[in-house]
Design a protein around this motif. Structure first.
Motif, mmCIF file in Angstrom:
data_model
loop_
_atom_site.group_PDB
_atom_site.id
_atom_site.type_symbol
_atom_site.label_atom_id
_atom_site.label_comp_id
_atom_site.label_asym_id
_atom_site.label_seq_id
_atom_site.Cartn_x
_atom_site.Cartn_y
_atom_site.Cartn_z
ATOM 1 N N HIS A 68 -7.212 9.494 4.838
ATOM 2 C CA HIS A 68 -6.927 10.447 5.905
ATOM 3 C C HIS A 68 -6.301 9.702 7.076
ATOM 4 C CE1 HIS A 68 -7.724 13.291 9.226
ATOM 5 N NE2 HIS A 68 -7.415 14.161 8.295
ATOM 6 N N VAL A 69 -5.176 10.198 7.538
ATOM 7 C CA VAL A 69 -4.446 9.522 8.610
ATOM 8 C C VAL A 69 -4.472 10.403 9.844
ATOM 9 C CG1 VAL A 69 -2.249 8.527 9.289
ATOM 10 C CG2 VAL A 69 -2.978 8.398 6.929
ATOM 11 N N PHE A 70 -4.822 9.789 10.987
ATOM 12 C CA PHE A 70 -4.998 10.527 12.238
ATOM 13 C C PHE A 70 -3.670 11.040 12.775
ATOM 14 C CE2 PHE A 70 -6.049 10.459 16.901
ATOM 15 C CZ PHE A 70 -6.957 11.475 16.845
ATOM 16 N N ASP A 71 -2.646 10.196 12.724
ATOM 17 C CA ASP A 71 -1.344 10.573 13.268
ATOM 18 C C ASP A 71 -0.321 10.446 12.150
ATOM 19 O OD1 ASP A 71 0.688 11.220 14.941
ATOM 20 O OD2 ASP A 71 0.875 9.228 15.808
ATOM 21 N N LEU A 72 -0.178 11.508 11.379
ATOM 22 C CA LEU A 72 0.647 11.447 10.175
ATOM 23 C C LEU A 72 2.053 11.937 10.483
ATOM 24 C CD1 LEU A 72 0.550 10.864 7.127
ATOM 25 C CD2 LEU A 72 0.070 13.261 6.784
ATOM 26 N N LEU A 73 3.005 11.005 10.467
ATOM 27 C CA LEU A 73 4.389 11.406 10.683
ATOM 28 C C LEU A 73 5.120 11.495 9.353
ATOM 29 C CD1 LEU A 73 5.208 9.193 13.778
ATOM 30 C CD2 LEU A 73 4.834 11.650 13.743
ATOM 31 N N ASP A 74 4.813 10.529 8.462
ATOM 32 C CA ASP A 74 5.555 10.447 7.220
ATOM 33 C C ASP A 74 4.625 9.892 6.137
ATOM 34 O OD1 ASP A 74 7.409 10.225 5.286
ATOM 35 O OD2 ASP A 74 8.409 8.465 6.119
ATOM 36 N N ASP A 75 4.400 10.645 5.064
ATOM 37 C CA ASP A 75 3.542 10.197 3.961
ATOM 38 C C ASP A 75 4.013 8.863 3.397
ATOM 39 O OD1 ASP A 75 2.601 12.728 4.300
ATOM 40 O OD2 ASP A 75 2.313 13.090 2.161
ATOM 41 N N GLU A 76 5.326 8.802 3.173
ATOM 42 C CA GLU A 76 5.909 7.654 2.471
ATOM 43 C C GLU A 76 5.691 6.367 3.263
ATOM 44 O OE1 GLU A 76 6.778 6.307 -0.721
ATOM 45 O OE2 GLU A 76 6.855 8.495 -0.601
ATOM 46 N N GLN A 77 5.739 6.480 4.591
ATOM 47 C CA GLN A 77 5.559 5.320 5.450
ATOM 48 C C GLN A 77 4.156 4.750 5.275
ATOM 49 O OE1 GLN A 77 5.522 6.338 9.545
ATOM 50 N NE2 GLN A 77 5.253 4.209 10.185
ATOM 51 N N TRP A 78 3.140 5.617 5.150
ATOM 52 C CA TRP A 78 1.770 5.132 5.002
ATOM 53 C C TRP A 78 1.548 4.533 3.632
ATOM 54 C CZ3 TRP A 78 -1.515 3.929 8.568
ATOM 55 C CH2 TRP A 78 -1.320 4.470 9.834
ATOM 56 N N ARG A 79 2.176 5.148 2.606
ATOM 57 C CA ARG A 79 2.094 4.562 1.268
ATOM 58 C C ARG A 79 2.679 3.155 1.288
ATOM 59 N NH1 ARG A 79 4.085 9.520 -1.024
ATOM 60 N NH2 ARG A 79 2.153 10.694 -0.940
ATOM 61 N N HIS A 80 3.788 3.022 1.977
ATOM 62 C CA HIS A 80 4.455 1.721 2.077
ATOM 63 C C HIS A 80 3.547 0.711 2.785
ATOM 64 C CE1 HIS A 80 7.815 -1.054 2.530
ATOM 65 N NE2 HIS A 80 7.389 -1.258 3.760
ATOM 66 N N ILE A 81 2.903 1.137 3.903
ATOM 67 C CA ILE A 81 2.046 0.216 4.665
ATOM 68 C C ILE A 81 0.884 -0.261 3.804
ATOM 69 C CG2 ILE A 81 0.386 0.100 6.561
ATOM 70 C CD1 ILE A 81 2.277 1.838 8.180
ATOM 71 N N VAL A 82 0.192 0.677 3.150
ATOM 72 C CA VAL A 82 -0.997 0.280 2.383
ATOM 73 C C VAL A 82 -0.600 -0.568 1.184
ATOM 74 C CG1 VAL A 82 -2.897 1.135 0.981
ATOM 75 C CG2 VAL A 82 -2.364 2.229 3.139
ATOM 76 N N GLN A 83 0.463 -0.147 0.468
ATOM 77 C CA GLN A 83 0.810 -0.862 -0.764
ATOM 78 C C GLN A 83 1.453 -2.213 -0.498
ATOM 79 O OE1 GLN A 83 3.149 2.058 -2.805
ATOM 80 N NE2 GLN A 83 1.418 2.730 -4.016
ATOM 81 N N ASN A 84 2.367 -2.260 0.455
ATOM 82 C CA ASN A 84 3.105 -3.514 0.629
ATOM 83 C C ASN A 84 2.464 -4.447 1.627
ATOM 84 O OD1 ASN A 84 4.760 -2.284 -1.079
ATOM 85 N ND2 ASN A 84 6.473 -2.005 0.315
ATOM 86 N N ARG A 85 1.748 -3.880 2.630
ATOM 87 C CA ARG A 85 1.227 -4.742 3.672
ATOM 88 C C ARG A 85 -0.124 -5.322 3.278
ATOM 89 N NH1 ARG A 85 2.353 -5.764 8.960
ATOM 90 N NH2 ARG A 85 0.579 -5.856 10.364
ATOM 91 N N TYR A 86 -1.035 -4.454 2.801
ATOM 92 C CA TYR A 86 -2.390 -4.920 2.503
ATOM 93 C C TYR A 86 -2.596 -5.206 1.026
ATOM 94 C CZ TYR A 86 -3.806 -3.685 7.171
ATOM 95 O OH TYR A 86 -3.930 -3.628 8.518
ATOM 96 N N GLU A 87 -2.197 -4.233 0.171
ATOM 97 C CA GLU A 87 -2.517 -4.377 -1.245
ATOM 98 C C GLU A 87 -1.843 -5.603 -1.839
ATOM 99 O OE1 GLU A 87 -1.041 -1.338 -3.745
ATOM 100 O OE2 GLU A 87 -2.414 -1.796 -5.365
ATOM 101 N N ALA A 88 -0.588 -5.832 -1.476
ATOM 102 C CA ALA A 88 0.140 -6.970 -2.043
ATOM 103 C C ALA A 88 -0.544 -8.279 -1.660
ATOM 104 C CB ALA A 88 1.581 -6.947 -1.546
ATOM 105 N N LEU A 89 -0.957 -8.387 -0.399
ATOM 106 C CA LEU A 89 -1.610 -9.614 0.075
ATOM 107 C C LEU A 89 -2.963 -9.802 -0.598
ATOM 108 C CD1 LEU A 89 -1.265 -11.959 2.000
ATOM 109 C CD2 LEU A 89 -2.336 -10.603 3.785
ATOM 110 N N LEU A 90 -3.739 -8.698 -0.711
ATOM 111 C CA LEU A 90 -5.055 -8.798 -1.354
ATOM 112 C C LEU A 90 -4.918 -9.157 -2.829
ATOM 113 C CD1 LEU A 90 -6.934 -5.819 0.256
ATOM 114 C CD2 LEU A 90 -7.588 -8.202 0.371
#
Lengths: 93, 162, 164
Positions: free
Chosen positions: B135-157
Motif C-alpha cells: 500500500h502506497v500513501f502517495d501513489l502517482l504511478d504504479d510502474e514507478q513503485w514496481r521499479h523502485i521495489v524491484q530494482n532498488r531494494y530487491e536487486a540489492l538484497l
C-alpha cells in the motif's frame, strides 16, 4: 542559558507528545473498526514511551528509562496478540 | 565450536545488549556471556533458517540507502500531512508487485524496510506466486513503485543473500 | 534544574534541536492518524513517530546522559533498535489482518485488482480441493479390499500367532 534552552525544548516536547497521545486516543475511541483501535493502542504505547523518556531527561532520573523499556516490550506483545485475534478470532490456537 | 555456540552472531548481539543495559565490567561480561551462550542454545532449538550472506560488503550500502530513504520519506509524508495531502490531490492505492526474491530472511528484511519507511506499507506476500501487495500513501504511478521495489531494494538484497 | 546548567550552549542547542524534531514528528504522525480517512492511509502515519520521531528523542537523550555522566551512555539505543524491529512486525500483522477482514466482507475500500487476484487464488484452491475430494471418492472402491485383506491378514496372523 543552556538550562533555559533545554527546559523550553523539553517542555515543548512534553506538550507535543501529550497532544499526540490525546489525538491518538480520540482515534482509539472513535474507531470505526477494530483494526483502527489496535493500531491506535500500539501508537499510544509508543507515544507514552517517548513521553516517559522525555520526562526522564527533564528530571534526570534513570527510572523512567526502565519504565519506557518495559512499556515498549509490553506494547509489542499486546499488539501482536490483538492482531492475531483480529485474524482468526482466537488468541490461542 | 558450532555445537557450543550454534549462533555466534545472536550470542554476540545479546552480550552487547547486556553490556549496553548495564555498566561495562568484567563481572557483567562473564554473566552476559553465559546468558548469551544459553540463549544461543535456546535459539538453536527453534531451528531458524540460517541466513547465508554472500556479500557482506554490500551491507553498508544497503543501510546507507535505508537511512537516506527514511529521512526523505519522513519529510515527504510530514509535508503531505501538513498540507492535507496537497489539498486533497493525494491518492493512495494498492500496488501488486511480483518478486523474484525467495530467501525467507531477505524477504523479512525487505518487509521491515518497506514498512519502517513512512509512505509504504507491506500488506501481504503470497509465497506461492511471489506476489507482494503493497500500500502506497502517495501513489502517482504504479510502474514507478514496481521499479523502485524491484530494482532498488530487491536487486540489492538478491545480490547480498542469493 | 541545576544539573542542566553545566551543559555547554552548543550541546544544549543540539539536544533541543533533536528533542523538538522528534516530538514534532510524533505529533504530526498522531495528527495524520486522527485525520486521515481510511485505515490503509492511517497505517502510514505512526511510522513518522516510530522512525525519526523515536530516533530524535533517543539521540537527544543519549547526548544529554553521556555529557552529564561523563561516559558514553548508549543504553537508549536498545529502545531504538527494539522499536525499529518490532513496529514493522506489528504493522505488517495489522495490515494483513485488515486486508483479510476486508476481503471476507468484500469491502469497497479494496480496489478490484486486489480482490480479483485473491478470488482467483481461492477459486483455484477450491477446484484443487474438489478434485482431491473426487479422487478420494473414486479411490475407496479400490482401497477398501486392500484394507480388508490387510485386516484379514493381521487377524489371521493373530489367530495363528496366539496359540503358539
Amino acid at each position: 542559558m543552556s538550562a533555559l534552552i533545554i527546559t523550553v525544548a523539553l517542555g515543548y516536547a512534553q506538550i507535543a507528545l501529550a497532544t499526540a497521545g490525546i489525538l491518538v486516543g480520540t482515534r482509539l475511541l472513535k474507531g470505526p473498526r477494530a483494526q483502527d483501535r489496535v493500531l491506535g493502542l500500539d501508537t499510544l504505547y509508543i507515544t507514552a514511551m517517548l513521553l516517559f523518556l522525555v520526562t526522564g531527561m527533564r528530571l534526570g532520573s534513570m527510572f523512567f528509562f526502565e519504565a519506557a523499556m518495559v512499556m515498549g516490550v509490553i506494547g509489542f506483545v499486546a499488539t501482536v496478540a490483538l492482531a492475531k485475534f483480529l485474524f482468526r478470532g482466537e488468541v490461542i490456537e | 565450536m558450532s555445537r557450543l555456540i550454534p549462533y555466534p552472531f545472536v550470542s554476540f548481539l545479546l552480550l552487547v545488549m547486556w553490556l549496553m543495559l548495564t555498566r561495562f565490567s568484567l563481572g557483567h561480561v562473564v554473566l552476559g556471556g553465559a546468558l548469551a551462550l544459553v540463549a544461543g542454545r535456546a535459539v538453536a532449538a527453534l531451528q531458524p533458517a540460517r541466513p547465508r550472506l554472500r556479500r557482506w560488503r554490500l551491507m553498508p550500502k544497503l543501510f546507507w540507502m535505508i537511512f537516506t530513504d527514511i529521512i526523505r520519506s519522513n519529510i515527504a509524508v510530514a509535508w503531505l500531512i501538513l498540507t492535507n495531502g496537497r489539498h486533497g490531490q493525494r491518492k493512495s492505492g494498492f500496488v501488486l508487485i511480483p518478486l523474484k526474491l525467495r530467501d525467507p530472511n531477505a524477504l523479512a528484511l525487505l518487509a521491515c524496510i518497506l514498512t519502517a519507511t513512512p509512505g509504504t506499507a507491506w500488506l501481504e506476500y503470497d509465497s506461492d506466486e511471489g506476489m507482494l501487495t503493497l500500500h502506497v500513501f502517495d501513489l502517482l504511478d504504479d510502474e514507478q513503485w514496481r521499479h523502485i521495489v524491484q530494482n532498488r531494494y530487491e536487486a540489492l538484497l538478491m545480490e547480498i543473500f542469493e | 534544574m541545576s544539573h542542566l546548567e553545566t551543559i555547554p550552549v552548543w550541546l544544549a542547542v543540539l539536544i533541543a534541536f533533536f528533542v523538538v524534531l522528534g516530538s514534532t514528528l510524533v505529533l504530526l504522525g498522531a495528527l495524520g492518524f486522527a485525520r486521515l480517512a481510511s485505515f490503509y492511509d492511517r497505517i502510514h502515519a505512526p511510522t513518522l513517530g516510530t522512525s525519526w520521531g523515536t530516533a530524535g528523542i533517543i539521540i537527544a537523550s543519549m547526548l544529554m546522559a553521556s555529557y552529564l555522566e561523563g561516559r558514553a551512555v548508549i543504553h537508549e539505543l536498545v529502545i531504538g533498535i527494539f522499536v525499529m524491529l518490532t513496529v514493522p512486525v506489528t504493522l505488517i500483522l495489522l495490515g494483513r489482518a485488515a486486508l483479510h477482514r476486508d476481503r471476507t466482507e468484500n469491502s469497497p475500500l479494496l480496489p478490484e485488482h486486489v480482490l480479483t487476484a485473491h478470488r482467483k487464488k481461492v477459486q483455484a484452491e477450491a477446484e484443487a480441493a474438489a478434485e482431491a475430494e473426487a479422487r478420494a471418492e473414486a479411490e475407496p472402491e479400490q482401497k477398501l479390499p486392500v484394507e480388508d485383506a490387510a485386516e484379514d491378514a493381521a487377524e489371521g496372523r493373530n489367530e495363528t500367532g496366539a496359540p503358539s
